[in-house]
Design a protein around this motif. Structure first.
Motif, PDB file in Angstrom:
ATOM      1  N   SER A  65       0.827  -1.216   0.000  1.00 35.19           N
ATOM      2  CA  SER A  65       0.000   0.000   0.000  1.00 35.19           C
ATOM      3  C   SER A  65       0.858   1.263   0.000  1.00 35.19           C
ATOM      4  CB  SER A  65      -0.968  -0.003   1.191  1.00 35.19           C
ATOM      5  OG  SER A  65      -0.303   0.309   2.397  1.00 35.19           O
ATOM      6  N   VAL A  66       2.064   1.174   0.511  1.00 36.55           N
ATOM      7  CA  VAL A  66       3.005   2.302   0.455  1.00 36.55           C
ATOM      8  C   VAL A  66       3.743   2.293  -0.878  1.00 36.55           C
ATOM      9  CG1 VAL A  66       5.046   3.344   1.527  1.00 36.55           C
ATOM     10  CG2 VAL A  66       3.278   2.304   2.976  1.00 36.55           C
ATOM     11  N   ALA A  67       4.086   1.111  -1.361  1.00 39.76           N
ATOM     12  CA  ALA A  67       4.860   0.978  -2.599  1.00 39.76           C
ATOM     13  C   ALA A  67       4.097   1.431  -3.833  1.00 39.76           C
ATOM     14  CB  ALA A  67       5.309  -0.479  -2.780  1.00 39.76           C
ATOM     15  N   ALA A  68       2.801   1.172  -3.874  1.00 36.75           N
ATOM     16  CA  ALA A  68       2.010   1.483  -5.073  1.00 36.75           C
ATOM     17  C   ALA A  68       2.101   2.952  -5.477  1.00 36.75           C
ATOM     18  CB  ALA A  68       0.558   1.051  -4.883  1.00 36.75           C
ATOM     19  N   PRO A  69       1.841   3.916  -4.571  1.00 43.17           N
ATOM     20  CA  PRO A  69       1.947   5.307  -4.998  1.00 43.17           C
ATOM     21  C   PRO A  69       3.384   5.740  -5.290  1.00 43.17           C
ATOM     22  CG  PRO A  69       1.138   5.198  -2.727  1.00 43.17           C
ATOM     23  CD  PRO A  69       1.270   3.800  -3.224  1.00 43.17           C
ATOM     24  N   LEU A  70       4.368   5.006  -4.744  1.00 48.11           N
ATOM     25  CA  LEU A  70       5.760   5.303  -5.058  1.00 48.11           C
ATOM     26  C   LEU A  70       6.162   4.749  -6.424  1.00 48.11           C
ATOM     27  CD1 LEU A  70       7.497   4.521  -1.633  1.00 48.11           C
ATOM     28  CD2 LEU A  70       7.206   6.774  -2.688  1.00 48.11           C
TER      29      LEU A  70
ATOM     30  N   GLY B 121      10.447 -13.073   6.955  1.00 47.35           N
ATOM     31  CA  GLY B 121       9.212 -12.372   7.285  1.00 47.35           C
ATOM     32  C   GLY B 121       9.243 -10.876   7.054  1.00 47.35           C
ATOM     33  N   TYR B 122      10.324 -10.375   6.468  1.00 51.50           N
ATOM     34  CA  TYR B 122      10.458  -8.945   6.189  1.00 51.50           C
ATOM     35  C   TYR B 122      10.056  -8.640   4.748  1.00 51.50           C
ATOM     36  CZ  TYR B 122      13.241  -8.177  10.415  1.00 51.50           C
ATOM     37  OH  TYR B 122      13.659  -8.079  11.708  1.00 51.50           O
ATOM     38  N   PHE B 123       9.428  -7.478   4.570  1.00 48.56           N
ATOM     39  CA  PHE B 123       9.076  -6.990   3.230  1.00 48.56           C
ATOM     40  C   PHE B 123       9.558  -5.549   3.134  1.00 48.56           C
ATOM     41  CE2 PHE B 123       6.172 -10.350   4.269  1.00 48.56           C
ATOM     42  CZ  PHE B 123       6.221 -11.133   3.130  1.00 48.56           C
ATOM     43  N   ASP B 124       9.975  -5.155   1.941  1.00 49.86           N
ATOM     44  CA  ASP B 124      10.603  -3.863   1.755  1.00 49.86           C
ATOM     45  C   ASP B 124      10.198  -3.267   0.414  1.00 49.86           C
ATOM     46  OD1 ASP B 124      12.985  -1.986   2.509  1.00 49.86           O
ATOM     47  OD2 ASP B 124      13.445  -2.602   0.467  1.00 49.86           O
ATOM     48  N   ALA B 125      10.035  -1.961   0.383  1.00 52.61           N
ATOM     49  CA  ALA B 125       9.800  -1.231  -0.868  1.00 52.61           C
ATOM     50  C   ALA B 125      10.450   0.133  -0.704  1.00 52.61           C
ATOM     51  CB  ALA B 125       8.314  -1.082  -1.149  1.00 52.61           C
ATOM     52  N   ARG B 126      11.246   0.540  -1.691  1.00 52.63           N
ATOM     53  CA  ARG B 126      11.952   1.823  -1.597  1.00 52.63           C
ATOM     54  C   ARG B 126      12.032   2.495  -2.948  1.00 52.63           C
ATOM     55  NH1 ARG B 126      15.679   1.670   3.135  1.00 52.63           N
ATOM     56  NH2 ARG B 126      15.242  -0.322   4.107  1.00 52.63           N
ATOM     57  N   ARG B 127      12.003   3.817  -2.889  1.00 52.27           N
ATOM     58  CA  ARG B 127      12.248   4.619  -4.083  1.00 52.27           C
ATOM     59  C   ARG B 127      13.353   5.605  -3.747  1.00 52.27           C
ATOM     60  NH1 ARG B 127       8.119   8.288  -7.728  1.00 52.27           N
ATOM     61  NH2 ARG B 127       9.765   9.176  -9.007  1.00 52.27           N
ATOM     62  N   ASP B 128      14.322   5.697  -4.637  1.00 52.76           N
ATOM     63  CA  ASP B 128      15.440   6.602  -4.428  1.00 52.76           C
ATOM     64  C   ASP B 128      15.175   7.948  -5.075  1.00 52.76           C
ATOM     65  OD1 ASP B 128      16.901   4.693  -3.031  1.00 52.76           O
ATOM     66  OD2 ASP B 128      17.816   3.901  -4.861  1.00 52.76           O
ATOM     67  N   PHE B 129      15.557   8.984  -4.348  1.00 57.10           N
ATOM     68  CA  PHE B 129      15.532  10.363  -4.822  1.00 57.10           C
ATOM     69  C   PHE B 129      16.959  10.854  -4.655  1.00 57.10           C
ATOM     70  CE2 PHE B 129      11.322   9.303  -3.357  1.00 57.10           C
ATOM     71  CZ  PHE B 129      10.497   9.823  -4.339  1.00 57.10           C
ATOM     72  N   GLY B 130      17.757  10.639  -5.683  1.00 62.71           N
ATOM     73  CA  GLY B 130      19.183  10.915  -5.534  1.00 62.71           C
ATOM     74  C   GLY B 130      19.734  10.000  -4.455  1.00 62.71           C
ATOM     75  N   PRO B 131      20.491  10.553  -3.505  1.00 59.14           N
ATOM     76  CA  PRO B 131      21.064   9.728  -2.441  1.00 59.14           C
ATOM     77  C   PRO B 131      20.116   9.502  -1.260  1.00 59.14           C
ATOM     78  CG  PRO B 131      21.877  11.945  -2.241  1.00 59.14           C
ATOM     79  CD  PRO B 131      21.025  11.911  -3.501  1.00 59.14           C
ATOM     80  N   VAL B 132      18.867   9.925  -1.404  1.00 53.17           N
ATOM     81  CA  VAL B 132      17.885   9.756  -0.331  1.00 53.17           C
ATOM     82  C   VAL B 132      16.849   8.732  -0.769  1.00 53.17           C
ATOM     83  CG1 VAL B 132      16.156  10.906   1.104  1.00 53.17           C
ATOM     84  CG2 VAL B 132      18.211  12.150   0.391  1.00 53.17           C
ATOM     85  N   SER B 133      16.606   7.722   0.076  1.00 52.96           N
ATOM     86  CA  SER B 133      15.577   6.744  -0.254  1.00 52.96           C
ATOM     87  C   SER B 133      14.396   6.912   0.695  1.00 52.96           C
ATOM     88  CB  SER B 133      16.109   5.313  -0.205  1.00 52.96           C
ATOM     89  OG  SER B 133      16.311   4.894   1.108  1.00 52.96           O
ATOM     90  N   PHE B 134      13.213   6.645   0.140  1.00 52.81           N
ATOM     91  CA  PHE B 134      11.964   6.710   0.903  1.00 52.81           C
ATOM     92  C   PHE B 134      11.258   5.388   0.691  1.00 52.81           C
ATOM     93  CE2 PHE B 134       7.490   7.436   1.516  1.00 52.81           C
ATOM     94  CZ  PHE B 134       7.448   8.244   2.636  1.00 52.81           C
ATOM     95  N   GLY B 135      10.782   4.774   1.761  1.00 51.34           N
ATOM     96  CA  GLY B 135      10.121   3.498   1.568  1.00 51.34           C
ATOM     97  C   GLY B 135       9.423   2.991   2.801  1.00 51.34           C
ATOM     98  N   ALA B 136       9.103   1.703   2.741  1.00 52.56           N
ATOM     99  CA  ALA B 136       8.392   1.032   3.830  1.00 52.56           C
ATOM    100  C   ALA B 136       9.035  -0.316   4.086  1.00 52.56           C
ATOM    101  CB  ALA B 136       6.931   0.838   3.463  1.00 52.56           C
TER     102      ALA B 136
END
Length: 96
Positions: free
Chosen positions: A57-62, A72-87
């Motif tokens: 649900s966080v990854a979709a709009p990203l 048991g871990y799940f991860d989603a990230r989007r990079d903005f230059g050297p800064v990543s935003f994710g869940a």
């Protein structure tokens, strides 16, 4: 089906804080910045399928995929230059 909880904050305050940080760093070029930075939203759910759904649900709009990174871990990230935003979905036994 289990539900998930996204540990979200105050969006207006978060964005204001980011702008304040940018303004501060711009005005103070002697302040060292990190090579990379991450901002992570945590997703809580007892059930792995619900954890994945929360991260999705966080990854979709990203516009990024959700990855099963094991144990048991799940991860989603989007990079903005050297800064990543994710869940990240963290199993209950590993939450602190």
């Amino acid at each position: 089906m289990s539900t998930y909880v996204i540990r979200s904050g105050d969006r207006t305050a978060f964005l204001a804080g980011l702008r304040e940080l940018v303004d501060f760093l711009t005005a103070n070029p002697a302040v060292v910045v990190p090579r990379h930075a991450s901002v992570i939203v945590l997703v809580d759910a007892a059930d792995p399928a619900a954890r994945r759904a929360g991260v999705e649900s966080v990854a979709a709009p990203l516009g990024v995929p959700t990855e099963d990174i094991g144990l048991g871990y799940f991860d989603a990230r989007r990079d903005f230059g050297p800064v990543s935003f994710g869940a990240v979905g963290v199993p209950p036994e590993d939450r602190q």
